[in-house]
Design a protein around this motif. Structure first.
Motif, short mmCIF file in Angstrom:
data_model
loop_
_atom_site.label_atom_id
_atom_site.label_comp_id
_atom_site.label_asym_id
_atom_site.label_seq_id
_atom_site.Cartn_x
_atom_site.Cartn_y
_atom_site.Cartn_z
N MET A 258 50.97 104.89 -19.96
CA MET A 258 51.39 103.84 -19.03
C MET A 258 51.64 102.56 -19.80
SD MET A 258 49.02 104.19 -15.62
CE MET A 258 47.47 104.15 -16.53
N THR A 259 52.59 101.80 -19.31
CA THR A 259 52.86 100.48 -19.87
C THR A 259 52.55 99.42 -18.81
OG1 THR A 259 55.18 100.58 -19.16
CG2 THR A 259 54.65 101.40 -21.37
N GLY A 260 52.50 98.19 -19.25
CA GLY A 260 52.22 97.09 -18.33
C GLY A 260 50.85 96.51 -18.60
N GLY A 261 50.37 95.72 -17.65
CA GLY A 261 49.07 95.10 -17.80
C GLY A 261 49.15 93.79 -18.56
N GLY A 262 47.96 93.32 -18.98
CA GLY A 262 47.89 92.09 -19.75
C GLY A 262 47.20 90.95 -19.03
N THR A 263 46.80 91.16 -17.77
CA THR A 263 46.16 90.10 -17.00
C THR A 263 44.71 90.49 -16.69
OG1 THR A 263 48.26 89.49 -15.96
CG2 THR A 263 46.24 88.73 -14.88
N ALA A 264 43.76 89.70 -17.13
CA ALA A 264 42.36 89.98 -16.83
C ALA A 264 42.10 89.84 -15.33
CB ALA A 264 41.45 89.03 -17.61
N ASN B 242 40.14 93.40 -19.71
CA ASN B 242 41.12 93.50 -20.79
C ASN B 242 42.56 93.63 -20.29
OD1 ASN B 242 39.09 93.43 -22.82
ND2 ASN B 242 38.66 95.59 -22.41
N GLY B 243 42.72 93.61 -18.98
CA GLY B 243 44.07 93.69 -18.42
C GLY B 243 44.78 94.99 -18.73
N LYS B 244 44.05 96.11 -18.66
CA LYS B 244 44.67 97.41 -18.91
C LYS B 244 45.65 97.77 -17.80
CE LYS B 244 40.94 99.78 -18.93
NZ LYS B 244 40.02 100.95 -19.02
N ALA B 245 46.68 98.52 -18.15
CA ALA B 245 47.59 99.05 -17.13
C ALA B 245 46.84 100.11 -16.32
CB ALA B 245 48.82 99.67 -17.79
N LEU B 246 46.95 100.03 -14.99
CA LEU B 246 46.16 100.88 -14.11
C LEU B 246 47.05 101.60 -13.10
CD1 LEU B 246 43.34 98.34 -13.19
CD2 LEU B 246 43.26 100.09 -14.98
N LEU C 92 50.38 93.57 -7.69
CA LEU C 92 49.30 94.10 -8.51
C LEU C 92 49.64 93.84 -9.98
CD1 LEU C 92 48.41 97.47 -6.71
CD2 LEU C 92 47.43 95.17 -6.38
N ALA C 93 48.93 92.90 -10.57
CA ALA C 93 49.31 92.36 -11.88
C ALA C 93 49.33 93.41 -12.98
CB ALA C 93 48.35 91.23 -12.27
N ARG D 104 55.59 104.02 -15.88
CA ARG D 104 56.20 104.90 -16.87
C ARG D 104 57.70 104.84 -16.65
NH1 ARG D 104 51.76 108.70 -15.49
NH2 ARG D 104 50.23 108.59 -17.18
N ASN D 105 58.43 104.44 -17.69
CA ASN D 105 59.88 104.25 -17.56
C ASN D 105 60.22 103.34 -16.37
OD1 ASN D 105 60.15 105.96 -19.74
ND2 ASN D 105 60.67 107.73 -18.50
#
Length: 311
Positions: A43-49, A78-82, A168-169, A174-175
């Motif tokens: 998965m990509t994305g995320g970055g926001t705690a 850690n702002g993981k992509a979820l 949802l931050a 995927r793609n």
């Protein structure tokens, strides 16, 4: 998402027959006639705690009615992509509003209903986003109950997904496609099979004890399941679509259901998509069907048909 959600379910499932499905509308994920939305890779994305929280949200449906849902955000420093799990409740019930300190009624439902327990684990243990929504005509969602009309109920579900994509931050993708799974029992299974056929953004479905073809569920061999129709009529609190009220009254008084009602009910199931009725083309999603052997409303035949039906 689609690889891990069924594995977690295996810890909680009991006394059910499990049927694994690799894509909607048949037992093969390679069907060229369905719109296959399955993606592979990280998965990509995320970055926001984000801190663990939950809150209520209301949208206005296309017909002006309210769509009410509760959003559960996991602890994610850690702002993981979820991924997101969408939970749908059973007929006559309502959404999960507080999975840690529920009121007595919601607490009883959560303890008795396995999909509510799974939704709680998805949020607190797996660290997924969870949205639990009030289906049309129940809880805080307004409008008459259509029993999963794709043009009404599924449009509402698609609006919830639209909201999730925007708000949802850390929603994983995927793609550029959001990673979305779903869970629900009975009516909460019906929203998955019907709306998962109508909206290609679903990646994994886990419908428990749900239908394939409502005329068979409610009127097999032209014989109405009168007791079940009476129960459904009572728990709907008179909020059914007028044609359904008429059909249920016909069934209990004359033993018949008019053909127009049967045709409309037939459109409220995955079979109508899999057989491309009314010009429909189904989307595709990984699925795990769980069907009870002694369910007399949505019996084992419906689970089997959901698995084997061919385009």
């Amino acid at each position: 998402m689609s690889r891990h959600l069924p594995a977690r379910l295996g810890l909680r499932v009991f006394c059910f027959t499990l049927i694994a499905l690799l894509s909607a509308c048949g037992g093969s994920s390679g069907s060229s006639s369905s719109t296959n939305n399955q993606q592979t890779g990280p998965m990509t994305g995320g970055g926001t705690a984000e801190s663990k929280t939950f809150f209520d949200q209301t949208l206005t449906a296309a017909d002006g009615e309210d769509i009410a849902f509760t959003v559960f955000v996991p602890e994610n420093p850690n702002g993981k992509a979820l991924p997101l799990v969408i939970h749908g409740h059973g007929f006559g019930l309502s959404r999960l509003k507080d999975m840690e300190n529920p009121d007595p009624i919601n607490g009883f439902v959560q303890n008795a209903e396995i999909t509510a327990q799974i939704a709680k684990r998805a949020w607190l243990e797996a660290g997924f986003y969870v949205i639990s929504f009030d289906q049309r005509g129940f809880g805080d969602s307004t409008g008459s109950i259509t029993v999963m009309d794709p043009e009404i109920d599924c449009r509402n579900v698609s609006q919830i997904i639209d909201w999730a994509e925007t708000n949802l931050a850390n929603l994983g993708r995927r793609n550029n496609d959001p990673v979305i799974g779903s869970i629900g029992l009975s009516y909460g299974g019906g929203f998955q099979t019907v709306c998962g056929s109508a909206d290609k953004r679903f990646d994994a479905l886990v419908p428990l004890a749900t239908w394939s073809h409502l005329p068979y569920s409610l009127y097999p061999n032209e014989t109405p399941k009168s007791l079940w129709l009476d129960i459904l009529g009572v728990v709907s609190a008179g909020n059914l679509e007028p044609y359904l009220i008429t059909a249920f009254l016909e069934a209990t008084t004359t033993g018949d259901i008019n053909q127009d009602a049967l045709e409309r009910l037939a459109g409220n199931g995955p079979r109508s998509f899999c057989q491309k009725q009314m010009g429909r083309t189904p989307a595709s999603a990984d699925a795990l069907f769980i069907q009870s052997a002694n369910d007399v409303l949505f019996n084992m035949n419906e689970g089997v048909e959901n698995y084997v039906i061919e385009l």
